[in-house]
Scaffold this motif. Structure first.
Motif, short mmCIF file in Angstrom:
data_model
loop_
_atom_site.label_atom_id
_atom_site.label_comp_id
_atom_site.label_asym_id
_atom_site.label_seq_id
_atom_site.Cartn_x
_atom_site.Cartn_y
_atom_site.Cartn_z
N SER A 39 40.69 62.75 41.87
CA SER A 39 40.08 62.80 43.20
C SER A 39 41.03 62.25 44.26
O SER A 39 41.09 62.77 45.38
N VAL B 87 34.97 62.16 53.63
CA VAL B 87 34.00 63.13 53.13
C VAL B 87 34.33 63.55 51.70
O VAL B 87 33.46 63.57 50.82
N VAL B 88 35.61 63.87 51.46
CA VAL B 88 35.99 64.40 50.15
C VAL B 88 35.93 63.32 49.07
O VAL B 88 35.52 63.59 47.93
N ALA C 66 32.40 63.15 48.19
CA ALA C 66 31.96 64.38 47.53
C ALA C 66 32.47 64.48 46.10
O ALA C 66 31.84 65.12 45.26
N LEU C 67 33.63 63.86 45.83
CA LEU C 67 34.22 63.95 44.50
C LEU C 67 33.78 62.82 43.57
O LEU C 67 34.30 62.71 42.45
N THR C 68 32.82 62.02 43.99
CA THR C 68 32.30 60.98 43.11
C THR C 68 31.78 61.55 41.78
O THR C 68 32.02 60.95 40.72
#
Length: 268
Positions: free
Chosen positions: A221, A121-122, A125-127
């Motif tokens: 990230s 998920v992270v 989300a950090l793309t």
């Protein structure tokens, strides 16, 4: 040292091998051991894999997969060779630590599963953070297909070619190669930094992130989405947690990507 890891009589590693097998690596040695494989991967890509893959007309992603395999498979053999130096037989026992399984399978499943969900998920989300860092600092990187998206190395080719590439490379980049990375970075290097105390997992995560020289814009990230699994593997001394997180996530994303392409739910 228990009898399983005691070297045979008269066999005592010396010199650089003894330093590698010691319970503690100096910080400069550890930095080198973390980063040299990444530099080797970039060199193999530039001088061997990329020219070959371009001649084949395949997506450049295959060149990175090839470079990773050419460096990481010998690295795995190197760990086994160190085991032979210590025990007299090819083994990771006494070399790769955190493999004594101190936690129950249920605990590993819950902790590793939570880290897998976190990383999946992270990382997605950090793309936007990767995009920002790339646009600000790394547009000069001239690797073919370089970019903040994980799919840029596959873009510009027919979907059938991309799918074939993923089917061929997926078992390696999706699980086997990340597993070797866990054995090396978390099982071999991380436990040999006792002098750093609680900073050891941060140090390991940072250098593992930097080791990805082919994607330096993802260092920040990676620090965020990798650290919980690395910290838990260090804290609980059980490498199965970080294995569940890292190879588990790459396998999940690879399978989802292949299924999406094959079903027509996604296109390149």
């Amino acid at each position: 040292m228990d009898t399983a890891t005691r070297p045979p009589a008269g066999s005592h590693p010396t010199g650089f091998v003894a330093k590698l097998l010691a319970d503690r690596h100096s910080v400069p040695l550890s930095v080198a051991l973390h980063l040299v494989p990444g530099a080797a991967i970039v060199a193999v890509y530039a001088f061997v894999a990329a020219p070959l893959v371009r001649a084949m007309g395949a997506p450049i992603f295959a060149a990175w997969a090839m470079a990773l395999a050419i460096v990481l498979f010998p690295l795995q053999l190197f760990l086994l060779w160190l085991g032979k130096k210590r025990t007299g037989r090819f083994t990771m026992q006494g070399v790769v630590r955190y493999r004594d399984k101190p936690l129950t399978r249920r605990t590993v499943m819950w902790l590793g599963g939570a880290c897998l969900v976190w990383m999946t998920v992270v990382s997605l989300a950090l793309t936007p953070l990767d995009n920002l860092v790339y646009d600000w600092f790394f547009t000069w990187v001239d690797y073919q297909g370089a970019g903040p998206s994980g799919t840029t190395y596959l873009q510009g080719y027919p979907q059938s070619v991309v799918l074939t590439t993923l089917l061929v490379c997926g078992p390696f980049t999706g699980f086997t190669l990340p597993l070797i990375e866990e054995y090396y970075f978390r099982g071999f290097l991380l436990p040999r930094l006792p002098q750093l105390g609680k900073w050891a997992p941060i140090f390991n995560t940072l250098l593992f992130s930097v080791y990805h020289f082919w994607a330096p814009w993802t260092v920040l990230s990676k620090l965020v989405f990798l650290y919980p699994g690395v910290w838990l593997a260090w804290k609980k001394q059980d490498i199965r947690i970080s294995i569940t997180m890292h190879p588990g996530t790459t396998l999940l994303m690879t399978v989802v990507g292949i299924v999406a392409l094959a079903s027509g739910a996604a296109s390149m």
